[in-house]
Design a protein around this motif. Structure first.
Motif, short mmCIF file in Angstrom:
data_model
loop_
_atom_site.label_atom_id
_atom_site.label_comp_id
_atom_site.label_asym_id
_atom_site.label_seq_id
_atom_site.Cartn_x
_atom_site.Cartn_y
_atom_site.Cartn_z
N LEU A 19 1.05 -1.55 -0.38
CA LEU A 19 0.24 0.03 0.30
C LEU A 19 0.55 1.54 -0.24
O LEU A 19 0.30 1.90 -0.72
N THR A 22 2.51 1.35 -3.09
CA THR A 22 1.70 2.10 -4.09
C THR A 22 1.17 3.71 -4.34
O THR A 22 1.03 4.25 -4.90
N ALA A 23 0.90 3.85 -2.89
CA ALA A 23 0.77 5.10 -2.42
C ALA A 23 2.09 6.09 -2.81
O ALA A 23 1.48 7.56 -3.64
N TYR A 26 2.04 6.30 -6.48
CA TYR A 26 0.73 7.72 -7.05
C TYR A 26 1.00 9.22 -6.94
O TYR A 26 1.23 9.83 -8.13
N ARG A 27 1.75 9.23 -5.98
CA ARG A 27 2.38 10.18 -5.19
C ARG A 27 3.34 10.75 -6.92
O ARG A 27 3.26 12.13 -7.13
N ALA A 89 -2.52 11.25 -0.74
CA ALA A 89 -1.56 10.46 -0.78
C ALA A 89 -0.41 9.86 -0.59
O ALA A 89 0.71 9.43 0.46
N LEU A 92 -1.45 9.05 3.00
CA LEU A 92 -1.73 7.04 2.78
C LEU A 92 -0.46 6.59 2.90
O LEU A 92 -0.27 5.50 3.24
N VAL A 155 -9.10 9.60 -4.02
CA VAL A 155 -7.59 8.47 -3.64
C VAL A 155 -7.94 7.79 -2.92
O VAL A 155 -7.16 6.53 -2.74
N HIS A 156 -9.13 7.49 -1.84
CA HIS A 156 -8.65 6.77 -1.16
C HIS A 156 -9.31 5.44 -2.11
O HIS A 156 -8.54 4.34 -1.91
N ARG A 158 -9.15 5.07 -5.22
CA ARG A 158 -7.78 4.52 -6.24
C ARG A 158 -6.89 3.55 -5.25
O ARG A 158 -6.50 2.62 -6.01
N LEU A 159 -6.93 4.22 -4.44
CA LEU A 159 -5.38 3.16 -3.45
C LEU A 159 -5.97 1.98 -2.55
O LEU A 159 -5.35 1.32 -2.31
N ARG A 216 -7.61 -1.56 4.87
CA ARG A 216 -7.90 -1.99 3.34
C ARG A 216 -9.17 -2.58 2.67
O ARG A 216 -9.26 -3.67 3.30
#
Length: 222
Positions: A19, A22-23, A26-27, A89, A92, A155-156, A158-159, A216
């Motif tokens: 996670l 991934t975050a 994305y950032r 992001a 997260l 965003v939540h 998406r991740l 998650r």
């Protein structure tokens, strides 16, 4: 309700989970997009300045200047949205990176505050109320509660975080605002997780998450 401090023990370094990775990815993708958003705002602002001047000189219709003004507003909104998503992001990343620390802690017990170098955890029996939170913060600090995420966000989704029953407040746990907020939450019996950042001493992503930990999607709460 009795409040006790859970004994500290040697904490392992927070190992980035999938996670957190991934975050971070994305950032990074948003950070790559940011210069283009900023450039679009600069171009739109220059276009608006030129068209306003031409409209005042009677060389173009006022409507052309109005269209440029709308384009600037659209570009500015896109830039603000990207910056907000970057900040979310980062929060997260802090939560995901703390997953290994949370997993190493004993089960949460009501009224117990647990402190580690990167996070603080408190488990309370009562639910949170946004109106009460806002009233406390405004009365204490004479400004609006800096809510950074209320319930589930794009965003939540998406991740893969379940944030439906939580609210994030953009204050550092070690700041006067963060300390006062956590003290008030404890007296109210409201659960929270306060993140100092994914790495001790690093403020990026620091915030107070009010409510139970965000599991998650499809997993069990931590």
């Amino acid at each position: 309700m009795a409040l006790t401090l859970a004994p500290l023990r040697a904490m392992p370094e927070a190992i980035p989970s999938d996670l957190a990775d991934t975050a971070r990815e994305y950032r990074m993708s948003l950070a790559d997009l940011l210069p283009y958003r900023e450039e679009a705002v600069t171009r739109a602002r220059e276009t608006l300045t030129t068209r306003r001047r031409l409209a005042e000189e009677g060389l173009i219709a006022r409507r052309d200047a109005d269209i440029a003004e709308q384009a600037l507003a659209t570009a500015e909104a896109a830039l603000a949205s990207t910056r907000a998503e970057i900040a979310e992001a980062e929060r997260l990343v802090a939560e995901a990176a703390a997953a290994s620390v949370l997993a190493s802690l004993p089960p949460a017990r009501p009224g117990v505050l647990t402190v580690t170098p990167t996070l603080l955890r408190f488990h309370g029996p009562r639910s949170w109320s946004l109106s009460s939170l806002e009233r406390f913060f405004t009365d204490r600090f004479h400004r609006a509660l800096p809510v950074s995420a209320l319930g589930q966000t794009a965003v939540h989704d998406r991740l893969g975080f379940d944030h439906r029953n939580a609210v994030d407040v953009a204050v550092h746990p070690d700041s006067p605002e963060g300390d006062a907020l956590m003290t008030w939450l404890r007296t109210q019996g409201v659960s929270f997780l306060a993140f100092r950042g994914p790495i001790a001493g690093e403020a990026t992503g620091a915030h107070v998450h009010i409510g139970e930990p965000s599991p998650r999607r499809g997993s069990h709460a931590g």
